[in-house]
Design a protein around this motif. Structure first.
Motif, PDB file in Angstrom:
ATOM      1  N   LYS A   1      14.021  23.393 -11.738  1.00 31.89           N
ATOM      2  CA  LYS A   1      15.298  24.100 -11.851  1.00 31.89           C
ATOM      3  C   LYS A   1      15.712  24.161 -13.306  1.00 31.89           C
ATOM      4  O   LYS A   1      15.401  23.278 -14.096  1.00 31.89           O
TER       5      LYS A   1
ATOM      6  N   GLU B   1       7.624  31.753  -7.464  1.00 32.79           N
ATOM      7  CA  GLU B   1       8.785  32.328  -6.790  1.00 32.79           C
ATOM      8  C   GLU B   1      10.024  31.872  -7.559  1.00 32.79           C
ATOM      9  O   GLU B   1      10.276  30.669  -7.680  1.00 32.79           O
TER      10      GLU B   1
ATOM     11  N   THR C   1      14.096  31.974  -7.810  1.00 28.58           N
ATOM     12  CA  THR C   1      15.297  32.210  -7.016  1.00 28.58           C
ATOM     13  C   THR C   1      16.522  32.048  -7.897  1.00 28.58           C
ATOM     14  O   THR C   1      16.694  31.004  -8.536  1.00 28.58           O
ATOM     15  N   ASN C   2      17.362  33.069  -7.926  1.00 21.60           N
ATOM     16  CA  ASN C   2      18.632  32.995  -8.631  1.00 21.60           C
ATOM     17  C   ASN C   2      19.575  32.164  -7.775  1.00 21.60           C
ATOM     18  O   ASN C   2      19.900  32.544  -6.649  1.00 21.60           O
TER      19      ASN C   2
ATOM     20  N   GLN D   1      21.157  33.863  -4.610  1.00 25.25           N
ATOM     21  CA  GLN D   1      20.030  33.619  -3.699  1.00 25.25           C
ATOM     22  C   GLN D   1      18.996  34.746  -3.656  1.00 25.25           C
ATOM     23  O   GLN D   1      18.198  34.822  -2.735  1.00 25.25           O
ATOM     24  N   ARG D   2      18.990  35.632  -4.654  1.00 23.30           N
ATOM     25  CA  ARG D   2      17.954  36.656  -4.731  1.00 23.30           C
ATOM     26  C   ARG D   2      16.672  36.015  -5.246  1.00 23.30           C
ATOM     27  O   ARG D   2      16.708  35.135  -6.098  1.00 23.30           O
ATOM     28  N   THR D   3      15.534  36.499  -4.725  1.00 20.97           N
ATOM     29  CA  THR D   3      14.239  35.900  -5.039  1.00 20.97           C
ATOM     30  C   THR D   3      13.255  36.977  -5.464  1.00 20.97           C
ATOM     31  O   THR D   3      13.283  38.101  -4.950  1.00 20.97           O
TER      32      THR D   3
ATOM     33  N   LEU E   1      16.476  39.967  -9.721  1.00 19.16           N
ATOM     34  CA  LEU E   1      17.284  38.762  -9.510  1.00 19.16           C
ATOM     35  C   LEU E   1      18.779  39.006  -9.706  1.00 19.16           C
ATOM     36  O   LEU E   1      19.588  38.130  -9.424  1.00 19.16           O
TER      37      LEU E   1
ATOM     38  N   VAL F   1      18.234  29.141 -12.111  1.00 19.41           N
ATOM     39  CA  VAL F   1      17.166  29.490 -11.180  1.00 19.41           C
ATOM     40  C   VAL F   1      16.419  28.248 -10.729  1.00 19.41           C
ATOM     41  O   VAL F   1      16.503  27.189 -11.347  1.00 19.41           O
ATOM     42  N   SER F   2      15.690  28.418  -9.635  1.00 16.95           N
ATOM     43  CA  SER F   2      14.708  27.420  -9.228  1.00 16.95           C
ATOM     44  C   SER F   2      13.359  28.108  -9.214  1.00 16.95           C
ATOM     45  O   SER F   2      13.246  29.286  -8.855  1.00 16.95           O
TER      46      SER F   2
END
Length: 146
Positions: free
Chosen positions: A26, A66, A68-69, A73-75, A102, A112-113
């Motif tokens: 993260k 991958e 993820t914002n 939560q957009r990926t 994103l 992000v993660s």
């Protein structure tokens, strides 16, 4: 001598990031400025603002990640093809297309993660032939089926 052997055995048991699917990291992501479009990456590829690619400090070339914002939560899945980012506190630099996917264009930076999902095969794509085209040599032989 036994200390050296112990150290060698310890480091030989560590697996590289490419063999650790689902590794999660993260941090903050940023994206390439448009002035970098067309410039070469650390691996010699050209940066394309329309490609889903990114830069990471330690993931190997062609690692699929991958991203993820965490705010919306957009990926998006990006392929690592560069080294970086070099700004303090950032974990990944993305192309403009990945940042747009994103939803982080207006902010410029997003929390992000990152999750490693595998390794991409580098493939050279040829233009796909149309389903309705035939080589010129075979066109006289083609007749409509009634």
């Amino acid at each position: 001598m036994s200390v050296i052997m112990s150290i060698m055995l310890f480091f030989s048991s560590i697996k590289p990031a490419e063999t650790l699917p689902s590794l999660i990291q993260k941090g903050k992501a940023s994206f390439y400025s448009k002035k970098f479009n067309g410039r070469k990456t650390a691996y010699g590829e050209r940066v394309s603002a329309d490609a889903l690619e990114g830069a990471h400090r330690s993931f190997p070339l062609n690692t699929l990640v991958e991203v993820t914002n965490l705010d919306n939560q957009r990926t998006v899945i990006v392929r690592i093809n560069d080294r970086g980012p070099f700004a303090k506190g950032r974990v990944i630099d993305l192309t403009h297309a990945a940042a747009r996917a994103l939803g982080m264009i207006s902010k410029g930076v997003a929390n992000v993660s990152l999750r490693v999902i595998g390794k991409s095969q580098s493939v050279a794509f040829a233009p796909a032939p149309s389903a309705f085209s035939a080589p010129v040599a075979f066109q006289p032989l083609l007749e409509p089926v009634l």
